[in-house]
Write an enzyme that holds these catalytic residues in place. Structure first.
Site, PDB file in Angstrom:
ATOM      1  NE  ARG A 185      19.371  19.106  -0.805  1.00  0.00           N
ATOM      2  CZ  ARG A 185      20.318  18.816   0.096  1.00  0.00           C
ATOM      3  NH1 ARG A 185      20.153  17.821   0.943  1.00  0.00           N
ATOM      4  NH2 ARG A 185      21.427  19.519   0.153  1.00  0.00           N
ATOM      5  CG  HIS A 203      25.333  20.684  -3.093  1.00  0.00           C
ATOM      6  ND1 HIS A 203      24.383  21.644  -2.798  1.00  0.00           N
ATOM      7  CD2 HIS A 203      25.564  20.026  -1.926  1.00  0.00           C
ATOM      8  CE1 HIS A 203      24.065  21.564  -1.522  1.00  0.00           C
ATOM      9  NE2 HIS A 203      24.765  20.607  -0.965  1.00  0.00           N
ATOM     10  CD  GLN A 214      28.622  21.940   1.123  1.00  0.00           C
ATOM     11  OE1 GLN A 214      27.516  21.712   1.576  1.00  0.00           O
ATOM     12  NE2 GLN A 214      29.645  22.298   1.889  1.00  0.00           N
ATOM     13  CG  ASP A 247      29.809  14.096  -1.563  1.00  0.00           C
ATOM     14  OD1 ASP A 247      29.316  14.036  -0.420  1.00  0.00           O
ATOM     15  OD2 ASP A 247      29.097  14.213  -2.599  1.00  0.00           O
ATOM     16  CB  CYS A 263      29.450  18.815   1.226  1.00  0.00           C
ATOM     17  SG  CYS A 263      28.952  17.165   0.684  1.00  0.00           S
ATOM     18  NE  ARG A 315      25.129  24.830   2.248  1.00  0.00           N
ATOM     19  CZ  ARG A 315      24.362  23.760   2.010  1.00  0.00           C
ATOM     20  NH1 ARG A 315      24.803  22.552   2.305  1.00  0.00           N
ATOM     21  NH2 ARG A 315      23.170  23.887   1.431  1.00  0.00           N
TER      22      ARG A 315
HETATM   23  N1  NVA Z   1      26.575  13.906  -3.204  1.00  0.00           N
HETATM   24  C1  NVA Z   1      25.728  13.969  -2.046  1.00  0.00           C
HETATM   25  C2  NVA Z   1      25.811  15.326  -1.403  1.00  0.00           C
HETATM   26  C3  NVA Z   1      25.013  15.455  -0.141  1.00  0.00           C
HETATM   27  C4  NVA Z   1      25.047  16.834   0.430  1.00  0.00           C
HETATM   28  C5  NVA Z   1      24.296  13.641  -2.444  1.00  0.00           C
HETATM   29  O1  NVA Z   1      23.856  14.087  -3.501  1.00  0.00           O
HETATM   30  O2  NVA Z   1      23.632  12.911  -1.715  1.00  0.00           O
HETATM   31  N1   CP Z   2      25.865  19.400   2.632  1.00  0.00           N
HETATM   32  C1   CP Z   2      24.524  19.358   2.560  1.00  0.00           C
HETATM   33  O1   CP Z   2      23.918  19.809   1.597  1.00  0.00           O
HETATM   34  O2   CP Z   2      23.926  18.818   3.644  1.00  0.00           O
HETATM   35  P1   CP Z   2      22.379  18.451   3.792  1.00  0.00           P
HETATM   36  O3   CP Z   2      22.108  17.298   2.855  1.00  0.00           O
HETATM   37  O4   CP Z   2      22.226  18.077   5.234  1.00  0.00           O
HETATM   38  O5   CP Z   2      21.559  19.635   3.427  1.00  0.00           O
END
Ligand code: NVA
Ligand code: CP
Length: 326
Positions: free
Chosen positions: A122, A149, A152, A243, A283, A311
């Site tokens: 990540r 992502h 997801q 989101d 998500c 997930r």
């Molecule tokens: N768009 C959000 C998704 C979190 C799972 C982010 O990147 O923070």
């Molecule tokens: N949806 C998602 O990726 O959640 P986290 O940021 O908690 O991993």
């Protein structure tokens, strides 16, 4: 009976085993059939888990998980999933490993992939993930970047399948043109379903990603509509999703974004324009009464916690699939 079906699936997938490692960096690299194979595997393994049938398909394997951003679901689902598959997961925060102190990505990739069997990352830039994958001997999985992502989206589609919403799907995404939106573009254009995106002016999707999706859509028959009008996007939709308006790394833009996204909240009035049996997906983490009202989030159409649980199941399918394709 069920175990046998799963073995047949695994055997069938082996036929296509390639000579080089497959990574999972974006859905752009995946064919419709492959995405569906991963989901089938995930659903089959989910059944085994629910029936308490042991499923150690990755016995003795190690998953390295590199986090440069926070996470609840991604960390827990990959770690628990790998354990349930008979393996082990290593949580590596960039605050604790030398990557965070400037050790080159290509060196980190060569070291970690010499000791581990799979890597989940990540991070911010998609290019970091690509650089890591280019130097990795083992499959690399995108656990979220600023651009995509994809794990997801496997999960979201699995949830749609379980509720029959993969049939004649009309998905309305309301909100920021971000990593989630880009991933919806890839999923819809690969699988061939209808996707309508409504973002505020100035928060549209990356035009290069839209162009790629339009190209795939020409082949798959997906209908993709991009607008700045949430009401138009949601009209008759069978799946409504959103989101956060403030993704990780955008915290300083919070005040401006809240102003700019006025009118984009998914609330009951907006949901009423969708199909009466539409489902709501998010998500998570969700910000109540910001991008979605508390009533929609906690209401009868919301599947957010089934989605979150998936997930675990979708990613177990993915890890087993990647292992079979090395
Ligand atoms: N768009 C959000 C998704 C979190 C799972 C982010 O990147 O923070
Ligand atoms: N949806 C998602 O990726 O959640 P986290 O940021 O908690 O991993």
């Amino acid at each position: 009976m069920f175990e046998t079906q799963l073995k047949v699936l695994l055997l069938a997938f082996k036929i296509d085993v390639g000579k080089h490692v497959r990574h999972f960096l974006t859905l752009k690299d995946y064919a419709k059939e492959e995405i569906l194979e991963i989901l089938e595997l995930g659903l089959a393994i989910k059944k085994e888990q629910k029936s308490k049938i042991p499923h150690p398909y990755l016995m003795g394997q190690t998953l390295a998980m590199i986090f440069e951003k926070s996470s609840t679901r991604t960390r827990v689902s990959f770690e628990a999933g790998m354990y349930q598959l008979g393996g082990h997961a290593l949580f590596l925060s960039n605050r604790d490993i030398h990557l965070g102190r400037g050790e080159p990505v290509k060196d980190t990739a060569r070291v970690i992939s010499s000791m581990c069997d799979m890597v989940m990352i990540r991070t911010y830039a998609q290019s970091m993930l690509e650089e890591f994958a280019a130097h990795s001997k083992v499959p690399v999985i995108n656990g979220l970047t600023d651009s995509y992502h994809p794990v997801q989206l496997l999960t979201d589609y699995m949830t749609m399948m379980e509720h029959g919403k993969d049939q004649n799907a009309v998905v309305a995404y309301i909100g920021d043109g971000n990593n989630m939106t880009h991933s919806w573009l890839m999923l819809a254009s690969k699988l061939g379903f209808e996707l309508r995106i409504a973002t505020p002016v100035g928060y549209e999707c990356d035009p290069a990603i839209v162009a790629d999706a339009m190209e795939f859509a020409r082949i798959s028959g997906a209908k993709i509509t991009i607008t700045n009008d949430p009401k138009e996007a949601v009209q008759g939709a069978t799946v409504v999703t959103t989101d956060t308006w403030i993704s990780m790394g955008q915290e300083e833009e919070k005040a401006q974004r809240i102003l700019d996204f006025k009118g984009y909240i998914v609330d009951e009035a907006l949901m009423k324009r969708a199909d009466s049996e539409a489902i709501f997906l998010h998500c998570l983490p969700a910000y109540r009464d910001v991008e979605v009202s508390e009533t929609v989030l906690e209401g009868g159409q919301s599947l957010i916690f089934e989605e979150a649980e998936n997930r675990l199941h979708a990613q177990k399918g993915l890890m087993v699939w990647l292992d079979k394709h090395r």
